[in-house]
Each structure stands twice: as C-alpha cells, then as structure tokens.
Design a protein around this motif. Structure first.
Motif, mmCIF file in Angstrom:
data_model
loop_
_atom_site.group_PDB
_atom_site.id
_atom_site.type_symbol
_atom_site.label_atom_id
_atom_site.label_comp_id
_atom_site.label_asym_id
_atom_site.label_seq_id
_atom_site.Cartn_x
_atom_site.Cartn_y
_atom_site.Cartn_z
ATOM 1 N N LEU A 1 4.345 13.591 8.142
ATOM 2 C CA LEU A 1 3.088 13.011 8.800
ATOM 3 C C LEU A 1 3.221 11.434 9.089
ATOM 4 O O LEU A 1 2.163 10.673 9.391
ATOM 5 N N ALA A 2 4.478 10.872 8.470
ATOM 6 C CA ALA A 2 4.494 9.297 8.573
ATOM 7 C C ALA A 2 3.987 8.774 9.549
ATOM 8 O O ALA A 2 3.422 7.762 9.518
ATOM 9 N N ASN A 3 4.749 9.118 10.635
ATOM 10 C CA ASN A 3 4.562 8.587 12.005
ATOM 11 C C ASN A 3 3.108 8.848 12.652
ATOM 12 O O ASN A 3 2.683 7.929 13.234
ATOM 13 N N LYS A 4 2.514 9.917 12.143
ATOM 14 C CA LYS A 4 1.071 10.312 12.826
ATOM 15 C C LYS A 4 0.029 9.135 11.914
ATOM 16 O O LYS A 4 -0.755 8.644 12.579
ATOM 17 N N LEU A 5 0.445 9.001 10.597
ATOM 18 C CA LEU A 5 -0.310 7.892 9.983
ATOM 19 C C LEU A 5 -0.188 6.470 10.654
ATOM 20 O O LEU A 5 -1.181 5.771 10.827
ATOM 21 N N PHE B 1 0.834 -1.037 0.052
ATOM 22 C CA PHE B 1 0.060 -0.080 -0.113
ATOM 23 C C PHE B 1 0.782 1.056 0.091
ATOM 24 O O PHE B 1 1.621 1.352 1.179
ATOM 25 N N ILE B 2 0.931 1.912 -1.075
ATOM 26 C CA ILE B 2 1.919 3.076 -1.274
ATOM 27 C C ILE B 2 1.112 4.240 -0.993
ATOM 28 O O ILE B 2 0.013 4.549 -1.608
ATOM 29 N N VAL B 3 1.601 5.145 -0.266
ATOM 30 C CA VAL B 3 1.248 6.469 0.271
ATOM 31 C C VAL B 3 1.960 7.516 -0.391
ATOM 32 O O VAL B 3 2.951 7.562 0.000
ATOM 33 N N VAL B 4 1.149 8.345 -1.082
ATOM 34 C CA VAL B 4 1.704 9.701 -1.735
ATOM 35 C C VAL B 4 1.657 10.501 -0.848
ATOM 36 O O VAL B 4 0.568 11.037 -0.269
ATOM 37 N N PRO B 5 2.980 11.349 -0.418
ATOM 38 C CA PRO B 5 2.854 12.249 0.937
ATOM 39 C C PRO B 5 1.831 13.356 0.339
ATOM 40 O O PRO B 5 1.776 14.060 -0.858
ATOM 41 N N GLY B 6 1.022 14.060 1.405
ATOM 42 C CA GLY B 6 0.457 15.154 1.041
ATOM 43 C C GLY B 6 0.233 15.771 2.478
ATOM 44 O O GLY B 6 0.562 15.480 3.457
ATOM 45 N N ASP B 7 -0.309 17.250 2.239
ATOM 46 C CA ASP B 7 -0.487 18.043 3.374
ATOM 47 C C ASP B 7 -2.032 17.581 3.983
ATOM 48 O O ASP B 7 -3.157 18.099 3.695
ATOM 49 N N TRP B 8 -1.934 16.734 4.852
ATOM 50 C CA TRP B 8 -3.321 16.208 5.499
ATOM 51 C C TRP B 8 -3.552 16.550 6.786
ATOM 52 O O TRP B 8 -2.551 16.945 7.588
ATOM 53 N N GLY B 9 -4.876 16.662 7.227
ATOM 54 C CA GLY B 9 -5.510 17.183 8.164
ATOM 55 C C GLY B 9 -5.593 16.017 9.161
ATOM 56 O O GLY B 9 -5.536 14.767 8.514
ATOM 57 N N PRO B 10 -5.971 16.079 10.415
ATOM 58 C CA PRO B 10 -6.352 15.035 11.382
ATOM 59 C C PRO B 10 -7.317 14.074 10.546
ATOM 60 O O PRO B 10 -7.331 12.555 10.862
ATOM 61 N N ARG B 11 -8.408 14.537 10.092
ATOM 62 C CA ARG B 11 -9.632 13.684 9.355
ATOM 63 C C ARG B 11 -8.941 12.549 8.360
ATOM 64 O O ARG B 11 -9.304 11.576 8.114
ATOM 65 N N ASP B 12 -8.006 13.456 7.500
ATOM 66 C CA ASP B 12 -7.523 12.803 6.396
ATOM 67 C C ASP B 12 -6.821 11.699 6.740
ATOM 68 O O ASP B 12 -6.648 10.722 6.304
#
Length: 302
Positions: A243-247, A198-209
């Motif tokens: 945000l990697a560690n938060k995800l 599952f490859i995650v493309v980095p983005g400017d995500w908020g908590p809901r994202d």
C-alpha cells in the motif's frame, strides 16, 4: 507544586515503578480527569537514569521547590523562536519553573508582534523582576549573549545564528570553530531545527485508513506553512508494503488540494527552489513552490 505547597510528596508513591531490569519509571500522564477525557488512551512516563532507586527518585523530586538543592540561580537570555509562538512561552516557563532562573527574552523580529500578549500573560513575572521582554535584531541578540551579567543562553533558530553567536561572523569564525576556541565562553543550548521523519508501520489498511493517515501526514508538514522545527520532512515507508504507493498518492492529493498558505519566512521560496534544483523526481504540488514532493530518494544516500 500544589502537592508541595500542601506538604505532600510531589510524586505519589504509586506513580513510581521499578522495571524488571531495575530501571525506575514514573507515571506522569494522565494526572487529572480532564487529561483522561481529552486524551483518552494516551499515557506518558519519565524513565529515570539507570542506577537511581525508586526511593531516591521520590526523595529528589521537585528538589528546587523543597529546598534540597543549593540555590544557584542564574540569568538566562532566551533568543525567541521565529515560528511557533508557543515555543517562546515554553522556553520562559522552562527557565522560570524548571531551572529556577530569571529570564531575559529577545523576541524574534518575525513574530515580535506577540510581545504585548506575552507581556500580558506573564505580567506578574515581569512586575516581580523575574522576566523581561526585549526587541531588536541580531545585534541586540549578540549584545545580550555576551553581556557580562548573563550566565547562560538558550536559543531557537538556525545553525547560522548559533554559529554567529558562538564563533563570530568575521573572517576568523571558521578557524575558531575548527580549533574549538569560541568567542562565547558561556553555556548555550540551541534548538536548531532538524529533518524530522514520519515513520509508517505497514498495516492492512482500507481506503479510509489511507486517507486519514495521509491527512495526518500532510498536517504535520503544512501547519504554519511547514515552518516548524519538528515539521515532517521525510516520509519513511517499507519497500515491501503493497500500500506504500497508494499512501503516497493520497498524501499527494491532500497536499495538492489544501488551501494556499502564505510562505512564513521571507525568502523561503528561493531557498526551497535552490534545495530542489537538480533533484530528480521533484513535484511542486498545488501550484505552490513551497510544497515539494520527492518520491525517489535513495534510502542509502548520505
């Protein structure tokens, strides 16, 4: 098929396009109003082999149903999947509709209870003699695969099952495999699982994202207790993404809080424990010894 029956071209001319590099693509989805409503925004194309023209693509479409290819139908044995019930149904449809073969399906003992449902769904095909459902273990599968009236085999299962059918299960199996002298001298295709990323493309995500995507990732892992050939096994993240560690934390929380699920295959917990033995950083989540999270995997390891 409805278009062919009506005497029309199976693929409309406006669905066939030629890219600037000369490769032909065919729009195949959405094709109905329901497609557009239910999966709004999704599109699919078939990319034709380079060198095939748009005219040739249209002329050769649905050749099996237009009588433009020689009739060389075969008897195929399908060794059914033991996880998702839909896979066996799709294999049946593939053999009957796409390849034009008749089909003998050996149900996997793990989910052979689905057999009566398949018999009901495909009753017309069974009554016509195009399909037969069979039951039993590895001995029945081996008998069918080597039966002289069977032309080809398709299976969904483990590499061990595939090797046993093709190379045998006796003391000479490894030698046959090394020397490419199979016991089975027939075409065989196998879907033997994999290690799906599952490859995650980095983005400017908020908590809901982050929460939404964590639930998405967890679903791809936990559905059917993770016993899917395409279940997520590796989560690929950018080392430079803040945000990697938060995800990862959100994924950990979602999996930990998900309701318990019965381990689908017998012996799964023991196999997972053996695979994780000696792996540093292993966490078992939610009190379940089938939900292992390993967060320090070396990206450069073999």
């Amino acid at each position: 098929l409805k278009r062919v029956l009506a005497g029309d071209e199976p693929v409309s001319a406006d669905a066939v396009h030629t890219r600037p590099d000369g490769q032909v693509v065919v729009d195949v989805f959405p094709s109905t109003g329901f497609d557009r409503l239910l999966l709004n925004g999704y599109k699919a194309q078939v990319w034709i082999e380079p060198g095939v023209s748009a005219e040739q693509t249209r002329a050769e479409a649905a050749a099996l149903y237009r009588g433009t290819v020689p009739g060389n139908r075969e008897v195929c044995v399908v060794l059914g999947a033991g996880n998702l019930g839909t896979i066996t149904a799709l294999d049946i449809i593939d053999q009957l509709y796409i390849r034009g073969n008749v089909c003998a399906v050996k149900m996997n003992p793990v989910n052979e209870y689905l057999g009566p449902f398949y018999e009901h769904i495909f009753s017309e095909f069974i009554s016509q003699g195009w399909l037969r459902l069979l039951y039993g273990g590895a001995d029945v599968g081996g008998y069918l695969a080597h039966h002289p009236e069977v032309d080809t085999i398709h299976m969904t299962g483990s590499s061990a099952t595939y090797d046993a059918i093709v190379w045998g299960a006796d003391d000479q199996a490894a030698s046959r495999k090394a020397n490419n002298t199979p016991l089975l001298n027939k075409p065989i295709t196998g879907e033997l699982g994999g290690v799906s990323p599952f490859i995650v493309v980095p983005g400017d995500w908020g908590p809901r994202d982050l929460r939404f995507q964590a639930e998405h990732i967890a679903t791809t892992k936990l559905i059917n207790s993770g016993h899917n050939c395409n279940a997520t096994q590796v989560l690929v993240l950018s080392e430079d993404w803040p945000l990697a560690n938060k995800l990862i934390a959100e994924v950990r929380a979602v999996i930990s809080n998900a309701e318990p699920r019965r381990s689908y295959y017998p012996g799964s917990e023991d196999r997972i424990a053996n695979a994780c033995r000696g792996m540093s950083g292993t966490e078992f989540l939610g009190g379940d010894h089938t939900r292992a999270l390993i967060t320090d995997v070396d990206a450069h390891s073999g």
